[in-house]
Design a protein around this motif. Structure first.
Motif, short mmCIF file in Angstrom:
data_model
loop_
_atom_site.label_atom_id
_atom_site.label_comp_id
_atom_site.label_asym_id
_atom_site.label_seq_id
_atom_site.Cartn_x
_atom_site.Cartn_y
_atom_site.Cartn_z
N GLY A 165 -16.54 17.15 87.72
CA GLY A 165 -17.32 16.29 86.82
C GLY A 165 -18.61 15.79 87.44
O GLY A 165 -19.47 15.30 86.72
N HIS A 166 -18.77 15.89 88.79
CA HIS A 166 -19.99 15.44 89.43
C HIS A 166 -21.16 16.38 89.10
O HIS A 166 -21.01 17.61 89.11
CB HIS A 166 -19.80 15.39 90.95
N LEU A 201 -15.60 26.31 94.14
CA LEU A 201 -15.84 25.53 92.93
C LEU A 201 -16.59 26.37 91.91
O LEU A 201 -17.04 27.48 92.20
CB LEU A 201 -16.65 24.26 93.27
N THR A 202 -16.71 25.80 90.72
CA THR A 202 -17.50 26.41 89.66
C THR A 202 -18.58 25.41 89.24
O THR A 202 -18.29 24.23 89.06
CB THR A 202 -16.62 26.76 88.44
N LEU A 203 -19.81 25.88 89.14
CA LEU A 203 -20.90 25.06 88.61
C LEU A 203 -21.14 25.49 87.16
O LEU A 203 -21.25 26.70 86.88
CB LEU A 203 -22.18 25.23 89.43
N LYS A 204 -21.23 24.51 86.27
CA LYS A 204 -21.38 24.88 84.86
C LYS A 204 -22.35 23.93 84.17
O LYS A 204 -22.65 22.84 84.65
CB LYS A 204 -20.01 24.81 84.16
N ASP A 205 -22.87 24.42 83.05
CA ASP A 205 -23.59 23.55 82.12
C ASP A 205 -22.96 23.76 80.75
O ASP A 205 -21.84 24.25 80.64
CB ASP A 205 -25.11 23.84 82.15
N ILE A 211 -19.70 20.12 88.62
CA ILE A 211 -18.61 20.71 89.40
C ILE A 211 -17.35 20.77 88.53
O ILE A 211 -16.98 19.82 87.85
CB ILE A 211 -18.33 19.87 90.66
N SER A 212 -16.66 21.93 88.61
CA SER A 212 -15.32 22.07 88.01
C SER A 212 -14.52 23.03 88.88
O SER A 212 -15.08 23.77 89.69
CB SER A 212 -15.41 22.59 86.57
#
Length: 443
Positions: free
Chosen positions: A77-78, A49-53, A36-37
């Motif tokens: 950060g989760h 939210l934004t999900l990232k790798d 999560i960011s």
């Protein structure tokens, strides 16, 4: 030809609408793992939210009706696992995910793997009742596949001893927890089949967490159970625990003790038969419900994609964005106006009449002093010139001649008399001397 009448020419709005429907209808539900960011929760109650790798990111929205079911507080950060449907935010043309559920990474990943394997094996028919072996009505030998030190083994042995002491029991020890457990369980089932000593096998262990029971959710164990030529009863965990081995096995028992009761005989064997039939019926009914539940879920997703709530969610998201943009614009406008006022105030201070009047007053005083000084110099010069002219005039003045004894005779009208014929008897004449005038009459 007009572009509006040509169906092959898209408007931007139509293109975004078509792409959104394509994403929602073709992709359906996806599971996604990410960090999560840019998490935000505006007053509307929705989450953005934004999900990232490490290499990519995707924007997400989770609306109020769904995020109320989340049991933890998401933070930047989760690592989370989400169930979402693909969509497109048409006003900006942004590809995004509409999240329906969210779980922390650990439990969520295991549950996702469980569901994926369950769907995969079910589609191959490994759960079908037609592929299951019937349990022997009067088994003579029972094989137990479990840990040799676990409580499950002693529970099974106690029940078998109490209900049917004559029943032969063979124990096939194996580890039932850990990384190597799945391979050992599969090898042990294969060993029991190759030895072919038993009429039925009980595969079991005591209760535990999802991670503790995970070896019974491995594909290798499921396929080995399905390939077994000996009927297998799955007795893993407590009654509420469900594993893949329960679906693949020929029979599921709620507990290891219940499995022992299924294979042992006593005076209540009719009840046991009834329980067996009831268990099969429940299993068949459960399978029927699962199949129709999946169909219902698919139809529900299709219905949900057409539900007005989706449009309301998109509009609510757009409203949040517009509200944020409006607030930002108002803030910038107020700041710009304040700067503009400050600049005008500074200019006004530079051109204030009081400062101008003060400067003009000072200038006027300087000019006034210069005028006074100039006038005094001019008067002084004029007096000096007047004195000089007076002196010059005095030197040529008739009065000076008169003072030396000369006189000037004039008529009463002021005409100078230079000849005797200019007067006649009886005229009054005026004689000007150096110290005055004498009036006389011509005889």
């Amino acid at each position: 030809m007009s572009s509006l009448s040509n169906p092959n020419i898209f408007t931007v709005s139509r293109l975004n609408a078509e792409v959104r429907l394509l994403l929602e209808n073709e992709m359906g539900i996806v599971w996604l793992l990410g960090e999560i960011s840019n998490f935000s929760a505006p007053v509307s109650g929705h989450w953005y939210l934004t999900l990232k790798d490490s290499r990519a990111q995707v924007k997400c929205a989770m609306f109020r009706g769904n995020n109320r079911q989340v049991t933890f507080e998401p933070q930047n950060g989760h690592q989370v696992l989400v169930k979402a449907r693909l969509s497109l935010y048409e006003p900006r043309g942004d590809y995004q995910l509409i999240i329906e559920s969210m779980q922390p990474e650990g439990d969520g990943m295991l549950q996702q793997q469980f569901e994926q394997l369950k769907l995969k094996l079910a589609s191959e028919g490994l759960f079908a009742q037609s592929s299951k072996l019937p349990l022997p009505e009067h088994p003579k030998c029972v094989g137990i596949i479990t840990s040799k030190t676990g409580a499950a083994l002693f529970d099974i042995l106690n029940v078998l001893k109490r209900r049917d002491p004559s029943l032969e029991v063979i124990i096939y020890p194996t580890v039932v927890q850990g990384e190597e457990a799945a391979i050992q369980i599969a090898q042990t089932i294969g060993c029991a089949n190759s030895r072919n000593e038993c009429d039925v096998l009980i595969l079991g262990r005591g209760g535990g967490s999802l991670e503790d029971l995970w070896c019974f959710n491995h594909e290798i164990v499921a396929r080995t159970i399905a390939a077994s030529q000996i009927p297998i009863i799955s007795a893993v965990g407590h009654e509420i625990d469900v594993t893949i081995s329960d679906f693949v096995a020929d029979m599921r028992a709620a507990t290891p003790s219940a499995a022992a009761e299924l294979v042992s005989r006593d005076n209540s064997h009719k009840l046991q038969t009834f329980n067996t039939i009831e268990s099969r019926l429940k299993r068949a009914f459960s399978h029927y419900i699962n199949v129709h539940k999946q169909m219902t879920t698919t139809l529900a997703h299709r219905l949900q994609r057409q539900h007005p709530n989706n449009q309301l969610q998109r509009q609510s998201q757009q409203l949040d964005e517009l509200s944020t943009r409006l607030q930002r614009s108002i803030t910038l406008y107020i700041k710009a106006q304040r700067q503009d006022i400050s600049q005008h105030y500074y200019k006004l201070q530079l051109h204030t009449p009081s400062r101008h009047i003060s400067g003009q007053r000072s200038k006027l005083e300087r000019l006034e002093q210069k005028l006074i000084d100039s006038m005094e110099r001019h008067l002084l010069k004029a007096r000096h010139q007047l004195c000089l002219a007076g002196e010059k005039l005095d030197t040529v003045s008739p009065l000076a001649t008169l003072k030396r004894g000369y006189s000037i005779t004039q008529t009463t009208s002021g005409q100078v008399i230079t000849r005797t014929k200019d007067v006649k008897s009886g005229d009054t004449i005026v004689t000007r001397l150096g110290d005055g005038d004498i009036h006389s009459t011509v005889a």
